[in-house]
Design an enzyme around this catalytic site. Structure first.
Site, PDB file in Angstrom:
ATOM      1  N   GLU A  13       2.444   3.469 -39.038  1.00 16.98           N
ATOM      2  CA  GLU A  13       1.724   4.185 -39.823  1.00 16.98           C
ATOM      3  C   GLU A  13       0.344   3.900 -39.743  1.00 16.98           C
ATOM      4  O   GLU A  13      -0.725   4.399 -39.498  1.00 16.98           O
ATOM      5  CB  GLU A  13       2.103   4.457 -41.019  1.00 16.98           C
ATOM      6  CG  GLU A  13       1.261   5.744 -41.894  1.00 16.98           C
ATOM      7  CD  GLU A  13       1.487   7.101 -41.195  1.00 16.98           C
ATOM      8  OE1 GLU A  13       0.515   7.597 -40.554  1.00 16.98           O
ATOM      9  OE2 GLU A  13       2.673   7.700 -41.264  1.00 16.98           O
TER      10      GLU A  13
ATOM     11  N   GLY B 292      -9.865  -0.520 -43.523  1.00 15.77           N
ATOM     12  CA  GLY B 292     -10.218  -1.428 -44.793  1.00 15.77           C
ATOM     13  C   GLY B 292      -9.058  -1.796 -45.415  1.00 15.77           C
ATOM     14  O   GLY B 292      -7.789  -1.217 -45.066  1.00 15.77           O
TER      15      GLY B 292
ATOM     16  N   LYS C 140      -5.326   5.279 -30.120  1.00 16.53           N
ATOM     17  CA  LYS C 140      -4.699   6.129 -31.410  1.00 16.53           C
ATOM     18  C   LYS C 140      -4.427   7.353 -30.744  1.00 16.53           C
ATOM     19  O   LYS C 140      -3.130   7.938 -31.147  1.00 16.53           O
ATOM     20  CB  LYS C 140      -5.687   6.079 -32.488  1.00 16.53           C
ATOM     21  CG  LYS C 140      -5.873   4.660 -33.165  1.00 16.53           C
ATOM     22  CD  LYS C 140      -7.095   5.008 -33.892  1.00 16.53           C
ATOM     23  CE  LYS C 140      -7.558   3.592 -34.694  1.00 16.53           C
ATOM     24  NZ  LYS C 140      -8.880   3.668 -35.368  1.00 16.53           N
TER      25      LYS C 140
HETATM   26  P1  NAP Z   1      -8.062  -9.791 -39.084  1.00 16.64           P
HETATM   27  O1  NAP Z   1      -8.658  -9.582 -40.328  1.00 16.64           O
HETATM   28  O2  NAP Z   1      -8.839 -10.410 -37.725  1.00 16.64           O
HETATM   29  O3  NAP Z   1      -6.743 -10.616 -39.363  1.00 16.64           O
HETATM   30  C1  NAP Z   1      -5.894 -11.174 -38.333  1.00 16.64           C
HETATM   31  C2  NAP Z   1      -4.896 -11.975 -38.836  1.00 16.64           C
HETATM   32  O4  NAP Z   1      -4.045 -12.748 -37.896  1.00 16.64           O
HETATM   33  C3  NAP Z   1      -5.615 -13.287 -39.326  1.00 16.64           C
HETATM   34  O5  NAP Z   1      -5.000 -13.935 -40.532  1.00 16.64           O
HETATM   35  C4  NAP Z   1      -5.469 -14.401 -38.477  1.00 16.64           C
HETATM   36  O6  NAP Z   1      -5.440 -15.695 -38.826  1.00 16.64           O
HETATM   37  C5  NAP Z   1      -3.981 -14.077 -37.774  1.00 16.64           C
HETATM   38  N1  NAP Z   1      -3.775 -14.452 -36.241  1.00 16.64           N
HETATM   39  C6  NAP Z   1      -4.452 -14.226 -35.298  1.00 16.64           C
HETATM   40  N2  NAP Z   1      -3.939 -14.887 -34.256  1.00 16.64           N
HETATM   41  C7  NAP Z   1      -2.742 -15.446 -34.731  1.00 16.64           C
HETATM   42  C8  NAP Z   1      -1.720 -16.224 -34.083  1.00 16.64           C
HETATM   43  N3  NAP Z   1      -2.175 -16.595 -33.041  1.00 16.64           N
HETATM   44  N4  NAP Z   1      -0.813 -16.926 -34.840  1.00 16.64           N
HETATM   45  C9  NAP Z   1      -0.923 -16.495 -36.326  1.00 16.64           C
HETATM   46  N5  NAP Z   1      -1.748 -15.641 -36.777  1.00 16.64           N
HETATM   47  C10 NAP Z   1      -2.720 -15.198 -36.153  1.00 16.64           C
HETATM   48  O7  NAP Z   1      -7.365  -8.261 -38.562  1.00 16.64           O
HETATM   49  P2  NAP Z   1      -7.175  -7.207 -39.468  1.00 16.64           P
HETATM   50  O8  NAP Z   1      -8.300  -6.302 -39.571  1.00 16.64           O
HETATM   51  O9  NAP Z   1      -6.354  -7.382 -40.689  1.00 16.64           O
HETATM   52  O10 NAP Z   1      -6.158  -6.313 -38.405  1.00 16.64           O
HETATM   53  C11 NAP Z   1      -4.851  -6.681 -38.167  1.00 16.64           C
HETATM   54  C12 NAP Z   1      -4.276  -5.461 -37.503  1.00 16.64           C
HETATM   55  O11 NAP Z   1      -4.328  -4.255 -38.006  1.00 16.64           O
HETATM   56  C13 NAP Z   1      -4.839  -5.186 -36.023  1.00 16.64           C
HETATM   57  O12 NAP Z   1      -3.872  -4.891 -35.085  1.00 16.64           O
HETATM   58  C14 NAP Z   1      -5.650  -4.055 -36.435  1.00 16.64           C
HETATM   59  O13 NAP Z   1      -6.099  -3.366 -35.152  1.00 16.64           O
HETATM   60  C15 NAP Z   1      -5.098  -3.228 -37.376  1.00 16.64           C
HETATM   61  N6  NAP Z   1      -5.851  -2.425 -37.985  1.00 16.64           N
HETATM   62  C16 NAP Z   1      -6.889  -3.104 -38.888  1.00 16.64           C
HETATM   63  C17 NAP Z   1      -7.502  -2.070 -39.686  1.00 16.64           C
HETATM   64  C18 NAP Z   1      -8.480  -2.564 -40.497  1.00 16.64           C
HETATM   65  O14 NAP Z   1      -9.264  -1.819 -41.253  1.00 16.64           O
HETATM   66  N7  NAP Z   1      -8.964  -3.931 -40.508  1.00 16.64           N
HETATM   67  C19 NAP Z   1      -7.274  -0.745 -39.653  1.00 16.64           C
HETATM   68  C20 NAP Z   1      -6.131  -0.294 -38.994  1.00 16.64           C
HETATM   69  C21 NAP Z   1      -5.247  -0.981 -38.063  1.00 16.64           C
HETATM   70  P3  NAP Z   1      -6.508 -16.554 -39.504  1.00 16.64           P
HETATM   71  O15 NAP Z   1      -6.793 -15.533 -40.728  1.00 16.64           O
HETATM   72  O16 NAP Z   1      -5.838 -17.995 -39.898  1.00 16.64           O
HETATM   73  O17 NAP Z   1      -7.580 -16.650 -38.594  1.00 16.64           O
HETATM   74  N1  HSE Z   2     -12.190  -0.062 -35.638  1.00 21.99           N
HETATM   75  C1  HSE Z   2     -11.608   0.818 -36.395  1.00 21.99           C
HETATM   76  C2  HSE Z   2     -12.632   1.834 -37.052  1.00 21.99           C
HETATM   77  C3  HSE Z   2     -10.836   0.399 -37.488  1.00 21.99           C
HETATM   78  O1  HSE Z   2     -13.851   1.853 -36.885  1.00 21.99           O
HETATM   79  O2  HSE Z   2     -12.177   3.129 -37.154  1.00 21.99           O
HETATM   80  C4  HSE Z   2      -9.370   0.085 -37.210  1.00 21.99           C
HETATM   81  O3  HSE Z   2      -8.549   0.838 -36.584  1.00 21.99           O
END
Ligand code: NAP
Ligand code: HSE
Length: 428
Positions: free
Chosen positions: A131, A304, A207
């Protein structure tokens, strides 16, 4: 209370920390809603010592997310690392192979490997839920797979990248150039590590490909998505479109046509009075159309910590309750191979170009359009100080082929002073 649902979380960044906080802070509520406690057993990230602003006390630590995925004391592997390949793919495969359900927010992983992963999960009697991967906090996957399951979906449409919508609406409200707002978005931390994923339309294309698969019962076909980013949109386009009653959006559209599956993630004009036209800032909107329901509009935060963790938790709680839909809404082995559309549905287009201000110049352009079979709906020429007149044309519906022929012909007339800009106007 019955048996706890035991989870392992790989990735403790923005989303992972959000999930840990919800599970820690709302333990009683979650248990009341599912009838069983949700327990974090183990976590993984790159750096064990980083202060993440939330306690990880009581959770086992794994340096290697694959080792976490293989642990025999977890039921659900929650993948929140990101990336289409590498550790996210390896750990997801390991989780399925060792009998875990998977929850992920990773659209890149599923856009590239969704079919193989879904087939593997179903063979193992496991499920993958995602989701959070599409439109963050908006429950659009659940809406399509469950709430609208009785419909033939006729069109899926939406603004699914908040960063692009922020850039386009901020250009309009502040009168700033693309480069200036891009830098602002960068300073605010809105851009992905590779900004082209956002502004190149790739993230939103991932997406859309996932939504298409559920909507049309086809295998995920990211390569079949026509992609165009927002990097070429100028402040002049934003102002000119507004003058004609439109807003420019990075708009995703998926529809099954007699010519095949049409999937587009491109800058389009939408009426400024429509819900999509009025969408401001980083908010997402998905419009779903079905033969029975007609149209529903879902609007909410696309990214977020809180919104994305909210979506992840929806999936975790479904698993705790024993709700187990197929990954893409039907058995993966039965999903048809997608046949990309051979051409796009006709549409009106917005054209902007500079024209030499001399007798007959505009007539030549009108003739080129007429000879390509394109009828002009509205036209405007602006006052100007130099010898180049800014001209805007809105056409009646035309095909992409006819438009391309007209644009080629216009370029040979020696009356244009710059490259014409053509943007599709989406019928809403
Ligand atoms: P992020 O803040 O960059 O966090 C990534 C996490 O993964 C970090 O804790 C990092 O560790 C860990 N990581 C990366 N490589 C790793 C490895 N080889 N082994 C173990 N841990 C590892 O990313 P995020 O924004 O939370 O996004 C996570 C997922 O959610 C992605 O697929 C993204 O596309 C999706 N997503 C994000 C958002 C958003 O708003 N951020 C929205 C929708 C979907 P460290 O902390 O130690 O560096
Ligand atoms: N980078 C994306 C956006 C957030 O700006 O909507 C993660 O899906």
């Amino acid at each position: 209370m019955t048996t706890p649902l035991r989870i392992g979380i790989a990735g403790l960044g923005t989303v992972g920390v959000g999930v840990v906080k919800i599970i820690r802070q709302k333990a009683n509520l979650l248990a009341a809603r599912t009838g069983r406690p949700i327990q974090i057993i183990a976590v993984s990230a790159r750096s064990k010592d980083k202060d993440r602003g939330v306690s990880l006390d009581g959770y086992a630590w794994e340096d290697d997310p694959v080792a976490l995925a293989k642990r025999d004391d977890i039921d659900v592997f929650v993948e929140l690392m990101g990336g289409s390949d590498g550790p996210a793919k390896a750990a997801t495969e390991a989780a399925i192979a060792t009998g875990k359900d998977v929850v992920t927010a990773n659209k890149a992983l599923l856009a590239h490997h969704g079919q193989a992963l879904a087939e593997a999960a179903e063979k193992a009697g496991k499920i993958i839920r995602f989701e959070a991967a599409v439109a963050g906090g908006i429950p659009v996957i659940k809406s399509l797979t469950e709430g609208l399951a009785g419909n033939e979906i006729t069109r899926v449409m939406g603004v699914m990248n908040g960063t692009c919508n922020y850039i386009l609406t901020r250009m309009q409200s502040a009168g700033l150039s693309y480069d200036e707002v891009f830098e602002e978005a960068n300073q605010l931390g809105y851009l992905e590590a590779d900004p082209n994923l956002d502004v190149g339309g790739i993230d939103a294309g991932h997406k859309l490909a996932l939504l298409s698969s559920i909507a049309y019962g086809t295998q995920v076909d990211f390569d079949g998505v026509e992609l165009q980013g927002i990097g070429a949109i100028t402040i002049e386009d934003i102002h000119s479109a507004a003058d004609m009653g439109y807003r420019i959006k990075l708009l995703g559209v998926a529809q099954m046509t007699g010519r095949g599956l049409e999937q587009r993630m491109t800058p389009c004009l939408v009426p400024d009075t429509s819900p999509l036209g009025q969408l401001e800032g980083g908010t997402n909107m998905v419009v779903l159309e079905g033969d029975a329901v007609e149209q529903i509009v879902l609007r909410g935060p696309g990214a977020g910590e809180g919104p994305t963790a909210s979506a992840v938790m929806g999936d975790v709680l479904d698993i705790a309750r024993g709700i187990r839909p197929y990954t893409f809404g039907q058995p993966a082995a039965g999903l048809a191979k997608s046949k990309p559309a051979t051409s796009k549905a006709p549409a009106p287009y917005y054209l902007r170009f500079g024209l030499q201000d001399k007798p007959g110049a505009l007539a030549k352009v009108a003739t080129a359009l007429g000879e390509a079979g394109i009828s002009i709906d509205r036209m405007r020429q602006y006052g100007h100080a130099d010898t180049s007149a800014p001209v805007l044309i809105v056409t009646h519906k035309t095909s992409q082929n006819d438009l391309s022929s007209a644009l080629e012909a216009m370029k040979t007339l020696n009356v244009l002073t710059d490259e014409p800009v053509a943007l599709r106007i989406e019928d809403l």
